[in-house]
Enzyme design. Structure first.
Site, PDB file in Angstrom:
ATOM      1  N   LEU A   1      84.935 -96.638   0.821  1.00  0.00           N
ATOM      2  CA  LEU A   1      85.888 -95.272   1.053  1.00  0.00           C
ATOM      3  C   LEU A   1      86.122 -94.588   0.010  1.00  0.00           C
ATOM      4  CD1 LEU A   1      88.233 -96.994   3.563  1.00  0.00           C
ATOM      5  CD2 LEU A   1      86.563 -95.545   3.976  1.00  0.00           C
ATOM      6  N   THR A   2      85.545 -93.283  -0.454  1.00  0.00           N
ATOM      7  CA  THR A   2      85.780 -92.575  -1.524  1.00  0.00           C
ATOM      8  C   THR A   2      87.463 -91.971  -1.263  1.00  0.00           C
ATOM      9  OG1 THR A   2      83.590 -91.666  -1.556  1.00  0.00           O
ATOM     10  CG2 THR A   2      85.383 -90.027  -2.258  1.00  0.00           C
TER      11      THR A   2
ATOM     12  N   ALA B   1      82.387 -95.287  -3.381  1.00  0.00           N
ATOM     13  CA  ALA B   1      81.092 -95.062  -4.084  1.00  0.00           C
ATOM     14  C   ALA B   1      81.366 -94.736  -5.466  1.00  0.00           C
ATOM     15  CB  ALA B   1      80.618 -93.866  -3.110  1.00  0.00           C
TER      16      ALA B   1
ATOM     17  N   GLN C   1      80.015-100.420  -4.767  1.00  0.00           N
ATOM     18  CA  GLN C   1      78.890 -99.590  -4.072  1.00  0.00           C
ATOM     19  C   GLN C   1      78.296 -98.559  -5.056  1.00  0.00           C
ATOM     20  OE1 GLN C   1      79.593 -96.214  -1.291  1.00  0.00           O
ATOM     21  NE2 GLN C   1      78.370 -97.263   0.139  1.00  0.00           N
TER      22      GLN C   1
ATOM     23  N   HIS D   1      73.956 -97.398  -2.428  1.00  0.00           N
ATOM     24  CA  HIS D   1      74.213 -96.300  -1.216  1.00  0.00           C
ATOM     25  C   HIS D   1      73.272 -95.640  -1.018  1.00  0.00           C
ATOM     26  CE1 HIS D   1      76.515 -93.641   1.157  1.00  0.00           C
ATOM     27  NE2 HIS D   1      77.561 -93.230   0.315  1.00  0.00           N
TER      28      HIS D   1
ATOM     29  N   TYR E   1      73.348 -88.468   0.758  1.00  0.00           N
ATOM     30  CA  TYR E   1      73.001 -88.598  -0.766  1.00  0.00           C
ATOM     31  C   TYR E   1      71.860 -88.946  -1.337  1.00  0.00           C
ATOM     32  CZ  TYR E   1      78.037 -88.372  -0.156  1.00  0.00           C
ATOM     33  OH  TYR E   1      79.496 -87.919   0.117  1.00  0.00           O
TER      34      TYR E   1
ATOM     35  N   ALA F   1      78.855-100.236  10.993  1.00  0.00           N
ATOM     36  CA  ALA F   1      80.013 -99.374  10.668  1.00  0.00           C
ATOM     37  C   ALA F   1      80.089 -98.303  11.473  1.00  0.00           C
ATOM     38  CB  ALA F   1      80.144 -99.099   9.175  1.00  0.00           C
ATOM     39  N   GLY F   2      80.923 -97.471  11.686  1.00  0.00           N
ATOM     40  CA  GLY F   2      81.147 -96.372  12.424  1.00  0.00           C
ATOM     41  C   GLY F   2      81.863 -96.183  13.624  1.00  0.00           C
TER      42      GLY F   2
ATOM     43  N   GLY G   1      86.880 -98.712   7.844  1.00  0.00           N
ATOM     44  CA  GLY G   1      87.107 -97.629   6.895  1.00  0.00           C
ATOM     45  C   GLY G   1      88.556 -97.120   7.202  1.00  0.00           C
TER      46      GLY G   1
END
EC number: 1.3.1.42
Length: 372
Positions: free
Chosen positions: A32-33, A64, A106, A183, A188, A303-304, A326
């Site tokens: 998690l940024t 990240a 990550q 990542h 990205y 995830a998600g 997250g």
């Protein structure tokens, strides 16, 4: 423990052996940024944040973390390319290990999701292509993020980027991490190479599915050789089109990557559910991760948008080994315990996801004990 029986009846709270790591449960802290690493240097408050979310035998993945000075695209995200970064990460890793957690870093390159203000000497960001990215509304719903049109990497430059990931993995081990997650998701750099709506190269890194996956797999190979494949995971989002990085045949892309990763013997494959086509929104979707799950021979992490209920169902039906959370883990530092006793969850506060305050919205979410 008096509620040991209850614990065993919750699939997410059952133990799991992930390679050399003995996990006490299957609830993973997703990367998690948080944008609280001032000047790209991890800060002491991160030790509090991560240790709050650590349980003995719990698995955590860092936010990240940039692999080089061209890898950045957001304010105050951490790096791991300098000695200063490595030294700053050490006490954070120690804090997680002190509570018995397993901690992976990550490693990340944003590619074109950047602007010249984040780049060395104000240069253009790099990508597989020179296709520009449209401005995006930031998570606060007000500000606009502007992206500088990227510069297409020359074929002779690509080995240097692969090497940046290798060195970042080496640095992560020096900082004390248990391993790294590459990542390869969310639009990205690695994802830009994989996705046919972005990658328009005509050399060996573009065109066919195999060519588009060459760069990601070269990174996997280099990182696995540097630190050992049993300490390497990768995150993928073949079905997503975050940051205008979609693919016209995501099922084939995901399956090809899952099968190809087996050659390197890496520890895990972490995949974002097809229902998460855009960041944070759940969509009805015909795709499933089962073909990837069946093809990949290591640990599978999904995830998600998971809740306690569908996370338990995914584990009990064998659709995944581990589930990464997250936003719910961000807002509930003791999320595994809450899942164990089926306690109500703190609501997350979206406006403080990406602010720079070292406490508010970061380390001040209440624990179960303090809410009783």
């Amino acid at each position: 423990m008096e509620n040991g029986e209850a614990k065993q009846s919750v699939p997410l709270l059952t133990p799991y052996k992930m390679g050399r790591f003995n996990l006490s449960h299957r609830v993973v802290l997703a990367p998690l940024t948080r944008q609280r690493s001032y000047g790209n240097v991890p800060q002491p408050h991160a030790a509090i944040y991560y240790s709050q979310r650590t349980t003995p035998g719990g698995f955590l993945i860092t936010e990240a973390t940039g692999v080089s000075d061209t890898a950045q695209g957001y304010q105050d995200t951490p790096g791991i390319w300098t000695k200063e970064h490595v030294e700053a990460w050490k006490p954070i890793v120690d804090a997680v290990h002190a509570k018995g957690g397993i901690f992976f870093c990550q490693i990340w390159h944003v590619g074109r999701v950047s602007n010249s203000g984040f780049q060395p000497n104000g240069k253009a960001p790099i990508s597989c292509s020179d296709k520009p990215l449209m401005p995006q509304i930031r998570s606060n719903g007000i500000d606009e993020a502007l992206f500088t049109p990227p510069r297409r990497l020359g074929i002779e430059e690509i080995p240097g980027i692969v090497n940046d990931f290798r060195l970042a993995a080496r640095n992560a081990m020096e900082a004390g991490f248990d391993g790294v997650e590459i990542h390869g998701a969310n639009g990205y750099l690695i994802d830009q190479f994989m996705k046919d709506t972005v990658n328009d190269r005509t050399d060996e890194y573009g065109g066919s599915l195999q060519n588009r996956c060459k760069f990601p797999l070269e990174i996997v190979d280099a990182v696995a050789k540097e630190i050992g494949p049993d300490r390497v995971g990768i995150r993928l989002s073949p079905f997503a089109d975050y940051m205008e990085s979609g693919d016209t045949n995501p099922g084939a892309l995901g399956l090809y990557m899952a099968e190809s990763l087996n050659k390197y013997g890496i520890l895990y494959c972490h995949v974002i559910e097809a229902r998460m086509k855009t960041m944070g929104e759940v969509h009805a979707c015909p795709h499933t991760l089962m073909p990837m799950r069946k093809a990949f021979k290591g640990t599978f992490i999904s995830a998600g948008g998971f809740t306690r209920e569908d996370g338990n169902e995914a584990v009990s039906k064998g659709r995944t080994d581990l589930v990464a959370y997250g936003r719910w883990f961000l807002a509930n530092p003791d999320l595994p315990k809450r899942f164990q006793v089926d306690a109500p969850l703190n609501k997350y506060d979206r406006p403080t996801f990406y602010t720079s305050d070292p406490v508010v919205g970061y380390t001040d979410y209440p624990f179960l004990e303090s809410t009783a």
